[in-house]
Design an enzyme around this catalytic site. Structure first.
Site, PDB file in Angstrom:
ATOM      1  N   ARG A  86       0.862  -1.188   0.000  1.00  0.00           N
ATOM      2  CA  ARG A  86       0.000   0.000   0.000  1.00  0.00           C
ATOM      3  C   ARG A  86       0.892   1.229   0.000  1.00  0.00           C
ATOM      4  NH1 ARG A  86      -2.883   1.001   5.314  1.00  0.00           N
ATOM      5  NH2 ARG A  86      -1.330   2.655   5.429  1.00  0.00           N
ATOM      6  N   HIS A 133      -3.873   4.698   4.240  1.00  0.00           N
ATOM      7  CA  HIS A 133      -5.094   3.869   4.198  1.00  0.00           C
ATOM      8  C   HIS A 133      -6.231   4.612   3.500  1.00  0.00           C
ATOM      9  CE1 HIS A 133      -8.366   1.294   5.425  1.00  0.00           C
ATOM     10  NE2 HIS A 133      -8.957   2.319   6.002  1.00  0.00           N
ATOM     11  N   TYR A 164       2.990   5.373  11.687  1.00  0.00           N
ATOM     12  CA  TYR A 164       3.207   4.000  12.126  1.00  0.00           C
ATOM     13  C   TYR A 164       4.107   3.188  11.212  1.00  0.00           C
ATOM     14  CZ  TYR A 164      -0.811   3.639   8.939  1.00  0.00           C
ATOM     15  OH  TYR A 164      -1.675   3.754   7.874  1.00  0.00           O
TER      16      TYR A 164
END
Lengths: 360, 320, 376
Positions: free
Chosen positions: A256, A260, A269
């Site tokens: 990815r 998100h 993170y």
């Protein structure tokens, strides 16, 4: 003690990160028109995706889940499916959907907060975007059951993310599909992250494909950034399902490259280093290199393609922005086949108080 | 409000080693709304855990943890994703104490964002609190300010029984309020009177307190004194406070974002009809979301009741 | 997360120099709030915040030149979906009370909703009605009867066999007052009655029953003062009154009138006789002043002048007792094993058992009897 069961999970790759051919090319990969078609589709979705993110940033689109980095997985699956098959997406697989005839305007309409985006003009039997994680896998199994009962040569294909494979519904869908030998293919797009949770924290399983073993169905892993491998493996699975051999679980490994969603901040993170390494493996690069190596592509063609994609995207954006805000009646339309009497009064109330401005 | 929630977590985890936090993205990410920001850094990965992506897992493991010495504060990322957890909540959490005659109990808090109004994608704007309020054995709480979020969350964590803590997402960052981090809990099962008035009682909760207070201010300008009551604990209902107010005003309007049919407003109306009928000067009015699916965000502000609908309902109680 | 890039500030300007930041890392900004001043080739321009959130990084320092499209500032919108409504500028201030709204004793008309609606339809003012329901609740029948209409369906069902001949007599004045005070009695009093007889065969003078009864009650009061009291259920207390204002039931053609003779314990027999007479006359003439019809502490009903042996007289609150005297008659009584004929007066003492015990009542009655049985 005797061995009663063991398992092997294979990993399929055809194109290397710089477009080098690592295995014999399947027939579609030897057809340059077909390869170009897939590359163009991957480019279009990337351009569209960037535009969608931009629209969100300027307040013209709601929260949007970018598919940056997933183009090969998505287009490879789309190219492997037949029009009469049914797709059960999650919410990120725009490459597959555009291939199957969902329009960019429909995508923008939905993420722009209007249910009309779900009313696909072309792939009428496909499921709509599915936000409650993993629920779509059972839907796909159910559709496959319908095909089987009605003896139609159609397959269902469900997407799921790495995080989604932790949901009970996922295991239930595999189990059902396996036990009833349903014509359904499950494609796990393992992009490494479920919002902020890495795959290593989702499961102790070494591969996600091996979750198929528990359901008694075949499971295979594929390089999700390799559009050739994805198309080949998914085609094979669909063919087998169509022949009555039952379901298959495919794990497509990718990354990815985006957050998100447009409201997420992945730098909280995960490290920039990791993202940088992932870019080196990105899917458009390798197929572009493959085409260039095959003397089928050059900078001028790239430029022309990007121009063309930009125009097509802009046209869709214009169409999307021009659409009038739905009237309050839309809340009551399609609630039931026929609106129950007690709701007619509420419909009037909604009209009376309907806000004049569009969106908020 | 979201910072107050993080503060409450921090206080209680500091003072009670059995409190643990679980949920998706609650650890390193501090929660998708930052409600658990900084907790994992402070208390470690055992006490602040990112779970696999599975709501039934979150609810089920909460039962296991709670019955064996821990006090889990679990986050379900959005109310729209609560439903796989309902099996555990209804079939186990709510009745563990009852069916074991008190031998095993479930001091669990499940927190989840509630309601719409933030332009969110589909399924992220649910307000289906009625489903939970109908279940005996659990409490359902919904704060409407940072101070109440802090105090009620502390009370919820300290409560020996399961509490569903619904956080109005529209209020997460809407107001700035001084909250003293002193570990003082607020009472559960009690209403909060946000505004006193003698002419009409407005009962509401969650994000709708904003519209209701605005309506009350406008009504004040017209000479109608509205008493605004924040229900706060949706189940069990503090009906005494409402009855006392209705005895004073004689008029009741209930406001909630959730759909009308069998909403919590219906229960309040039934209780007032049972116990306070002769104090009423006019029929009870409910201002609620429509009995439709929560629309995608282009229409969400047509769904969520606005100030005018509340004012019109109050006028109706004077029209006779 | 959002990286906001330097926008095209117009006319194809390719770059701008950061002049001054108006926000710093950690600030919560609102949409459109000025974030930074930048200088282009043409002017110094304020760049507003494109949305609300917390600043997480400034991508340049004053003096830096950024090309259009370069990252300018980073925000944490604090959510993974949607757009948070902007945090208000002002501090959110509220005064909140926890629960505990207290019921106030408001003097508002309490009416059954159906009655309220009917009253409105008929144009009847609820405040003008006296409710016959509990604690003055106005019922549907109150409204209907006030309007002269027939009964509510429920009562209609019961009255299905209502006679078609007869005269309707609305209760007004004293009759209406009696309906109300008896309703009050029914609603509140826990009535109990004890009966006995006083043997008056030794009386030297016949007649003068009223005076003898009053004297007997005064005597009894001195022994058991509790029966001459007012009871307050709200404060759970009884007021033992230091004098007796005796209400005397007088039957008149217009209805029951109950005038009060005050301070009977301080009056001489002649004064009492005069007062009784005066009140009886006034009652028959319907000229009893209003203040003589209220605030009694004890009641006497000498219904025996008409007929009746024992009765269950009703206590009218806030008083707590009423003595009823029945018709004097010759009874067969047993004296030392032999039957004799003695004149006896039947007595019925009703009391409010919420605050009077059986013992108090019986002792009171015993005293009354003892005094009545004296020759004079």
């Amino acid at each position: 003690m005797k061995m009663v069961a063991e398992f092997k999970i294979h990993h399929r790759q055809i194109l290397g990160p710089r477009g080098e051919t690592l295995a014999p090319l399947p027939s579609f990969a030897q057809d340059s028109a077909e390869v170009l078609r897939m590359y163009e589709a991957m480019t279009l979705v990337r351009v569209f995706d960037a535009k969608a993110v931009n629209l969100q940033r300027t307040g013209q689109l709601g929260t949007y889940p970018s598919c940056l980095g997933h183009e090969a997985a998505h287009v490879g699956v789309g190219a492997a499916m037949l029009p009469m098959d049914v797709l059960a997406p999650v919410y990120r697989e725009f490459g597959t959907q555009l291939w199957r005839g969902v329009t960019m305007t429909e995508i923008l309409t939905y993420w722009g907060g209007d249910e009309r985006g779900n009313d696909f003009a072309v792939p009428k039997a496909d499921f709509a975007w599915c936000v409650p994680i993993a629920t779509q896998t059972l839907h796909a199994a159910g559709a496959a059951m319908a095909f089987k009962i009605r003896k139609e040569p159609r397959c269902a294909l469900a997407y799921i993310g790495d995080g989604g494979t932790s949901e009970g519904a996922f295991y239930e869908a595999l189990n059902l599909a396996g036990s009833r030998r349903l014509p359904v293919v499950f494609v796990i797009v393992n992009n490494g992250w479920a919002i902020s949770v890495p795959v290593a924290e989702q499961t102790a399983a070494r591969t996600l494909a091996q979750k198929a073993v528990a359901a008694g169905i075949p499971g295979v892993q594929v390089d999700g950034n390799d559009v050739f491998a994805v198309r080949e493996v998914v085609s094979g699975a669909l063919e087998a399902a169509r022949r009555g051999q039952g379901p298959c679980l495919i794990e497509a490994l990718t990354y990815r490259l985006s957050d998100h969603t447009t409201a997420d901040d992945a730098s909280r993170y995960r490290s920039g280093q990791e993202v940088k390494h992932a870019w080196a493996l990105e899917p458009l690069l390798r197929i572009r290199e493959f085409l260039i190596r095959g003397a089928a592509w050059d900078a001028a063609k790239e430029h022309a393609l990007l121009e063309d994609c930009a125009q097509r995207v802009d046209a869709a954006v214009t169409e999307y922005l021009a659409a009038p805000k739905p009237s309050t009646d839309a809340m009551f339309d399609h609630l039931f086949a026929e609106l129950p009497a007690h709701l007619r009064e509420q419909r009037l109330i909604a009209r009376r108080y309907g806000s004049k401005s569009s969106g908020h | 409000m979201v910072e107050a929630i993080a503060l409450a977590h921090g206080w209680e985890m500091q003072h009670d080693a059995s409190v643990v936090v679980i949920g998706q993205d609650v650890g390193a990410n501090g929660g998708v709304f930052r409600a658990t920001a900084g907790l994992q850094q402070r208390f470690g990965k055992d006490r602040v855990q990112d779970t696999p992506l599975a709501e039934a897992t979150i609810a089920g493991m909460s039962v296991g943890m709670a019955t064996h010495g821990l006090r889990p504060v679990a986050e379900i990322q959005f109310m729209g994703f609560l439903y796989p957890a309902l099996d555990q909540i209804v079939n186990h959490m709510s009745r563990m104490r009852n069916r074991t005659r008190g031998r095993l109990t479930c001091p669990v808090v499940i927190r989840t964002p509630h309601g719409g109004g933030i332009h969110a994608p589909e399924h992220h704007s649910e307000s289906t609190e009625t489903l939970l309020c109908h279940i005996p054995g659990i409490r359902v709480v919904c704060p409407s300010s940072p101070a109440r979020a802090y105090g009620l969350l502390l009370a919820a964590i300290r409560d020996p029984d399961p509490v569903m803590f619904l956080e109005p997402v529209r209020l997460y960052r809407a107001m700035r309020q001084e909250v003293t981090d002193d570990g003082q809990a607020l009472p559960l099962d009690a209403c909060f009177i946000l505004r006193e008035g003698g002419d009409v009682t407005l009962v509401t909760w969650g994000a709708m307190t904003t519209e209701t207070l605005r309506a009350a201010a406008e009504l004040d300008a017209r000479g109608i004194g509205a008493e605004v009551i924040d229900l706060a604990t949706l189940s069990p209902i503090d009906i005494e406070t409402i009855l006392a107010s209705v005895a004073k005003t004689g008029r009741l309007v209930i406001v909630h974002e959730a759909a009308r049919n069998v909403g919590v407003g219906a229960e309040i109306a039934a209780l007032v009809a049972e116990h306070g009928l002769y104090d009423l000067q006019a029929p009870i009015q409910r201002v609620t979301g429509f009995d439709t699916i929560m629309p995608l965000f282009k229409l969400e502000h047509d769904y969520i009741p606005g100030v005018q609908r509340i004012i019109d309902a109050v006028e109706l109680t004077f029209a006779g | 997360m959002s990286t906001f890039r330097l926008p095209d500030l117009g006319e194809g300007l390719a770059e701008a120099e950061i002049v001054e930041w108006h926000v710093k890392v950690g600030d919560h900004v609102r949409v459109d709030q000025p974030m930074v001043s930048v200088e282009t080739a043409k002017a110094v321009v304020e760049v507003p915040a494109p949305f609300s959130g917390m600043v997480t990084a400034l991508c340049g320092a004053p003096g830096d030149i950024l090309p259009t499209g370069a990252p300018l500032i980073e925000f944490d919108s604090g959510t993974v979906v949607g757009t948070m409504p902007a945090t208000s500028e002002e501090e959110f201030v509220e005064t909140v009370k926890i629960g505990g709204a207290h019921r106030q004793e408001l003097q508002r008309t309490r009416a059954v909703p159906a009655a309220r609606a009917l009253a409105k339809r008929l144009g009847v003012d609820l405040a003008a009605l006296q409710g016959s329901g509990r604690e003055g609740l106005i019922t549907l029948d109150d409204v209907l009867l006030h309007n002269g209409a027939s009964c509510s369906p429920g009562a209609r069902a019961l009255a299905a066999a209502r006679p078609t001949d007869g005269t309707v007599e609305p209760l007004r004045g004293v009759r209406r007052a009696m309906a109300q005070s008896m309703s009050l009695s029914r609603d509140h009093v826990a009535g109990s009655t004890v009966c006995d007889d006083a043997d008056i065969h030794r009386w030297t003078q016949r007649g003068d029953y009223m005076l003898r009864l009053m004297r007997a009650m005064i005597c009894a009061w001195r022994v058991e003062p509790a029966l001459n009291a007012w009871y307050d259920s709200g404060t759970h207390s009884r007021l033992l009154v230091a004098h007796i204002d005796l209400a005397i039931a007088v039957d008149t053609p217009g209805g029951l009138i109950v005038p009060v003779v005050r301070n009977i314990e301080s009056k001489s027999p002649d004064e009492l006789r005069a007062a009784i007479l005066q009140q009886k006359e006034a009652a028959h003439k319907r000229s009893t002043p209003a203040e003589d019809l209220r605030d009694f502490t004890l009641m006497l009903s000498n219904f025996g002048t008409l007929a009746g042996r024992y009765g269950i007289p009703l206590v009218v609150p806030p008083a707590v007792a009423i003595l009823g005297a029945g018709k004097v008659r010759e009874d067969a009584v047993v004296v030392a094993g032999a039957v004799q004929a003695h004149r006896r007066m039947p007595l019925s003492l009703s009391f409010d058992h919420r605050c009077i015990t059986g013992g108090e009542a019986c002792r009171f009655l015993a005293c009354v009897i003892t005094d009545l049985e004296k020759p004079d």
